[in-house]
Design a protein around this motif. Sequence first.
Motif, PDB file in Angstrom:
ATOM      1  N   VAL A 219      -8.175  -9.356  -3.879  1.00  0.00           N
ATOM      2  CA  VAL A 219      -8.898  -8.876  -2.696  1.00  0.00           C
ATOM      3  C   VAL A 219      -8.136  -7.685  -2.125  1.00  0.00           C
ATOM      4  O   VAL A 219      -6.967  -7.812  -1.769  1.00  0.00           O
ATOM      5  CB  VAL A 219      -9.001  -9.974  -1.618  1.00  0.00           C
ATOM      6  N   PRO A 220      -8.796  -6.531  -2.033  1.00  0.00           N
ATOM      7  CA  PRO A 220      -8.119  -5.338  -1.526  1.00  0.00           C
ATOM      8  C   PRO A 220      -8.395  -5.104  -0.038  1.00  0.00           C
ATOM      9  O   PRO A 220      -9.056  -5.908   0.636  1.00  0.00           O
ATOM     10  CB  PRO A 220      -8.764  -4.234  -2.362  1.00  0.00           C
ATOM     11  N   TRP A 221      -7.908  -3.975   0.441  1.00  0.00           N
ATOM     12  CA  TRP A 221      -8.043  -3.565   1.852  1.00  0.00           C
ATOM     13  C   TRP A 221      -9.512  -3.391   2.242  1.00  0.00           C
ATOM     14  O   TRP A 221      -9.934  -3.841   3.306  1.00  0.00           O
ATOM     15  CB  TRP A 221      -7.237  -2.274   2.026  1.00  0.00           C
ATOM     16  N   LEU A 222     -10.302  -2.747   1.398  1.00  0.00           N
ATOM     17  CA  LEU A 222     -11.718  -2.542   1.728  1.00  0.00           C
ATOM     18  C   LEU A 222     -12.438  -3.875   1.593  1.00  0.00           C
ATOM     19  O   LEU A 222     -12.625  -4.391   0.509  1.00  0.00           O
ATOM     20  CB  LEU A 222     -12.347  -1.498   0.804  1.00  0.00           C
ATOM     21  N   GLY A 223     -12.864  -4.436   2.742  1.00  0.00           N
ATOM     22  CA  GLY A 223     -13.428  -5.778   2.734  1.00  0.00           C
ATOM     23  C   GLY A 223     -14.932  -5.819   2.889  1.00  0.00           C
ATOM     24  O   GLY A 223     -15.550  -6.872   2.753  1.00  0.00           O
ATOM     25  N   GLY A 224     -15.535  -4.669   3.167  1.00  0.00           N
ATOM     26  CA  GLY A 224     -16.984  -4.626   3.310  1.00  0.00           C
ATOM     27  C   GLY A 224     -17.419  -3.266   3.825  1.00  0.00           C
ATOM     28  O   GLY A 224     -16.656  -2.579   4.502  1.00  0.00           O
ATOM     29  N   THR A 225     -18.629  -2.871   3.444  1.00  0.00           N
ATOM     30  CA  THR A 225     -19.196  -1.604   3.920  1.00  0.00           C
ATOM     31  C   THR A 225     -20.655  -1.845   4.269  1.00  0.00           C
ATOM     32  O   THR A 225     -21.217  -2.893   3.943  1.00  0.00           O
ATOM     33  CB  THR A 225     -19.134  -0.517   2.833  1.00  0.00           C
TER      34      THR A 225
ATOM     35  N   VAL B 271     -15.321  -2.750   7.085  1.00  0.00           N
ATOM     36  CA  VAL B 271     -14.387  -3.740   7.620  1.00  0.00           C
ATOM     37  C   VAL B 271     -13.249  -3.888   6.611  1.00  0.00           C
ATOM     38  O   VAL B 271     -13.460  -3.748   5.399  1.00  0.00           O
ATOM     39  CB  VAL B 271     -15.037  -5.109   7.890  1.00  0.00           C
ATOM     40  N   PHE B 272     -12.071  -4.135   7.144  1.00  0.00           N
ATOM     41  CA  PHE B 272     -10.882  -4.132   6.312  1.00  0.00           C
ATOM     42  C   PHE B 272     -10.190  -5.495   6.329  1.00  0.00           C
ATOM     43  O   PHE B 272     -10.095  -6.140   7.370  1.00  0.00           O
ATOM     44  CB  PHE B 272      -9.931  -3.026   6.767  1.00  0.00           C
ATOM     45  N   THR B 273      -9.721  -5.866   5.149  1.00  0.00           N
ATOM     46  CA  THR B 273      -9.051  -7.154   4.961  1.00  0.00           C
ATOM     47  C   THR B 273      -7.720  -7.154   5.696  1.00  0.00           C
ATOM     48  O   THR B 273      -6.965  -6.188   5.630  1.00  0.00           O
ATOM     49  CB  THR B 273      -8.813  -7.386   3.455  1.00  0.00           C
ATOM     50  N   GLY B 274      -7.432  -8.252   6.361  1.00  0.00           N
ATOM     51  CA  GLY B 274      -6.163  -8.344   7.089  1.00  0.00           C
ATOM     52  C   GLY B 274      -6.114  -7.420   8.290  1.00  0.00           C
ATOM     53  O   GLY B 274      -5.029  -7.080   8.781  1.00  0.00           O
ATOM     54  N   TYR B 275      -7.287  -7.010   8.767  1.00  0.00           N
ATOM     55  CA  TYR B 275      -7.363  -6.120   9.932  1.00  0.00           C
ATOM     56  C   TYR B 275      -8.569  -6.524  10.784  1.00  0.00           C
ATOM     57  O   TYR B 275      -8.437  -6.993  11.904  1.00  0.00           O
ATOM     58  CB  TYR B 275      -7.457  -4.668   9.465  1.00  0.00           C
ATOM     59  N   GLN B 276      -9.778  -6.364  10.212  1.00  0.00           N
ATOM     60  CA  GLN B 276     -10.960  -6.865  10.931  1.00  0.00           C
ATOM     61  C   GLN B 276     -11.425  -8.219  10.407  1.00  0.00           C
ATOM     62  O   GLN B 276     -12.224  -8.883  11.041  1.00  0.00           O
ATOM     63  CB  GLN B 276     -12.116  -5.872  10.854  1.00  0.00           C
ATOM     64  N   ARG B 277     -10.960  -8.588   9.231  1.00  0.00           N
ATOM     65  CA  ARG B 277     -11.204  -9.964   8.786  1.00  0.00           C
ATOM     66  C   ARG B 277      -9.884 -10.539   8.286  1.00  0.00           C
ATOM     67  O   ARG B 277      -9.001  -9.802   7.858  1.00  0.00           O
ATOM     68  CB  ARG B 277     -12.328 -10.067   7.766  1.00  0.00           C
ATOM     69  N   ASN B 278      -9.779 -11.853   8.375  1.00  0.00           N
ATOM     70  CA  ASN B 278      -8.504 -12.483   8.060  1.00  0.00           C
ATOM     71  C   ASN B 278      -8.112 -12.226   6.616  1.00  0.00           C
ATOM     72  O   ASN B 278      -8.945 -12.219   5.705  1.00  0.00           O
ATOM     73  CB  ASN B 278      -8.576 -13.988   8.319  1.00  0.00           C
ATOM     74  N   GLY B 279      -6.805 -12.030   6.429  1.00  0.00           N
ATOM     75  CA  GLY B 279      -6.271 -11.701   5.125  1.00  0.00           C
ATOM     76  C   GLY B 279      -5.517 -12.847   4.484  1.00  0.00           C
ATOM     77  O   GLY B 279      -5.801 -14.021   4.726  1.00  0.00           O
ATOM     78  N   GLY B 280      -4.506 -12.483   3.699  1.00  0.00           N
ATOM     79  CA  GLY B 280      -3.895 -13.421   2.781  1.00  0.00           C
ATOM     80  C   GLY B 280      -2.543 -13.982   3.167  1.00  0.00           C
ATOM     81  O   GLY B 280      -1.889 -14.595   2.332  1.00  0.00           O
ATOM     82  N   PHE B 281      -2.102 -13.778   4.418  1.00  0.00           N
ATOM     83  CA  PHE B 281      -0.860 -14.429   4.853  1.00  0.00           C
ATOM     84  C   PHE B 281      -1.197 -15.861   5.261  1.00  0.00           C
ATOM     85  O   PHE B 281      -0.975 -16.281   6.398  1.00  0.00           O
ATOM     86  CB  PHE B 281      -0.224 -13.676   6.030  1.00  0.00           C
TER      87      PHE B 281
ATOM     88  N   THR C 131     -11.196 -16.366   2.895  1.00  0.00           N
ATOM     89  CA  THR C 131     -12.493 -16.032   2.325  1.00  0.00           C
ATOM     90  C   THR C 131     -12.547 -14.523   2.133  1.00  0.00           C
ATOM     91  O   THR C 131     -11.818 -13.771   2.783  1.00  0.00           O
ATOM     92  CB  THR C 131     -13.653 -16.469   3.236  1.00  0.00           C
ATOM     93  N   ALA C 132     -13.419 -14.094   1.242  1.00  0.00           N
ATOM     94  CA  ALA C 132     -13.583 -12.659   1.002  1.00  0.00           C
ATOM     95  C   ALA C 132     -15.014 -12.413   0.553  1.00  0.00           C
ATOM     96  O   ALA C 132     -15.625 -13.272  -0.105  1.00  0.00           O
ATOM     97  CB  ALA C 132     -12.611 -12.182  -0.076  1.00  0.00           C
ATOM     98  N   ASN C 133     -15.542 -11.253   0.923  1.00  0.00           N
ATOM     99  CA  ASN C 133     -16.848 -10.808   0.450  1.00  0.00           C
ATOM    100  C   ASN C 133     -16.753 -10.590  -1.059  1.00  0.00           C
ATOM    101  O   ASN C 133     -16.008  -9.715  -1.522  1.00  0.00           O
ATOM    102  CB  ASN C 133     -17.212  -9.512   1.183  1.00  0.00           C
ATOM    103  N   ALA C 134     -17.505 -11.377  -1.820  1.00  0.00           N
ATOM    104  CA  ALA C 134     -17.372 -11.333  -3.284  1.00  0.00           C
ATOM    105  C   ALA C 134     -17.660  -9.940  -3.850  1.00  0.00           C
ATOM    106  O   ALA C 134     -17.097  -9.545  -4.866  1.00  0.00           O
ATOM    107  CB  ALA C 134     -18.314 -12.350  -3.933  1.00  0.00           C
ATOM    108  N   GLY C 135     -18.507  -9.191  -3.167  1.00  0.00           N
ATOM    109  CA  GLY C 135     -18.861  -7.857  -3.643  1.00  0.00           C
ATOM    110  C   GLY C 135     -17.704  -6.880  -3.601  1.00  0.00           C
ATOM    111  O   GLY C 135     -17.787  -5.785  -4.164  1.00  0.00           O
TER     112      GLY C 135
ATOM    113  N   THR D 192     -12.342   3.111  -2.859  1.00  0.00           N
ATOM    114  CA  THR D 192     -13.695   2.687  -3.224  1.00  0.00           C
ATOM    115  C   THR D 192     -13.577   1.589  -4.273  1.00  0.00           C
ATOM    116  O   THR D 192     -12.536   1.443  -4.926  1.00  0.00           O
ATOM    117  CB  THR D 192     -14.511   3.843  -3.836  1.00  0.00           C
ATOM    118  N   ARG D 193     -14.675   0.855  -4.458  1.00  0.00           N
ATOM    119  CA  ARG D 193     -14.645  -0.175  -5.500  1.00  0.00           C
ATOM    120  C   ARG D 193     -14.500   0.466  -6.876  1.00  0.00           C
ATOM    121  O   ARG D 193     -13.921  -0.121  -7.777  1.00  0.00           O
ATOM    122  CB  ARG D 193     -15.914  -1.029  -5.415  1.00  0.00           C
ATOM    123  N   GLN D 194     -14.994   1.687  -7.008  1.00  0.00           N
ATOM    124  CA  GLN D 194     -14.825   2.362  -8.300  1.00  0.00           C
ATOM    125  C   GLN D 194     -13.349   2.630  -8.589  1.00  0.00           C
ATOM    126  O   GLN D 194     -12.895   2.486  -9.729  1.00  0.00           O
ATOM    127  CB  GLN D 194     -15.626   3.670  -8.315  1.00  0.00           C
TER     128      GLN D 194
END
Length: 336
Positions: A90-96, A115-125, A130-134, A285-287
């Motif tokens: 799961v990377p920093w980019l958590g959703g667009t 939205v960003f992982t570990g910033y606007q949604r809970n991260g991995g500490f 949970t994470a957006n599968a996309g 980006t996901r790419q």
Amino acid sequence: MIHESQMHAMVLERPGELLKARKLPLPVAADGELLLKVQACGICRTDLHVVDGELTEPHLPLVPGHQIVGVVESVGKGVHGFHPGDLVGVPWLGGTCGECKYCLSGRENLCDLAVFTGYQRNGGFAEYCTANAGFCFMVPEGYPATQAAPLLCAGLIGYRSLRLAGAGKKVGLYGFGAAAHIVTQVALWEGRELYAFTREGDGDGQRFAREMGACWAGGASERPPVDLDAAIIFAPAGELVPAALRAVRKGGQVVCGGIHMSAIPSFPYDILWGERSLVSVANLTRQDGEEFLALAPRIPVRTEVTGFPLCQANEALAALREGLLEGAGVLVVDGA
Ligand SMILES: [Zn+2]
Ligand SMILES: [Zn+2]
């Protein structure tokens, strides 16, 4: 005592304070999400900017951490391509939003509503997240969780920075931490030469850079022995911008790879003149993720990792802040 519907997590309650060890309810995968049992989570300078309050929009209370490797525990409705037991990153980019002009033009890293992982949604500490599968990636074969975690931000941001630096052969790296030690491997594999700039007098950092394959290493204020084709700045110090502009040749690129930087001092136009360019890298980006995670095992990228238990997240962040980590710091959450 911890109840089976609870988990251990390290939580930011207020910026400027240490993370607190807390018991939180076990999260549940909503539609389109994965529930992951966290194996490892890399630490990143961005985590320091969040904890210190230099990034001003955290969703508090917050579980930081955006280089997560976990095993899929369950999948929400509508998830395709992931199954329980998969090892996922799961990377920093958590959703667009998927709809704005940036999302529709291949630049979802700039999405207005990202939205960003570990910033606007809970991260991995934490033991679970949970994470957006996309926005998740399969971890490439052959990478244990601890070694894979730093690929997810240090590796990805480093990769995007190297792409923006162009195809020039002589590349300078300012700040030789987690991102630089990965970029170095990619750039060497591409047949380039690396010039490493560290804090003044950081002999250990310079030795590490040479061990990783840099052909030259010195202090950040030093001039390299050649004019550089490009430079990437990973350290969050604005005074490195004019230093890097002075080190690159006409037409060269200076890329700022961090999300936050101290103020850039004014500088004479002649160090930008000659069609030198200055650009920042924002997110990924996901790419980028698909490309880099396909490339990493071919090189193969090897990460140098210092592991810490989850409960020592504050100590891990302090070591990063002090420049004591060689390579990448990783919280090892589940005996990975
Ligand atoms: Zn990061
Ligand atoms: Zn968008």
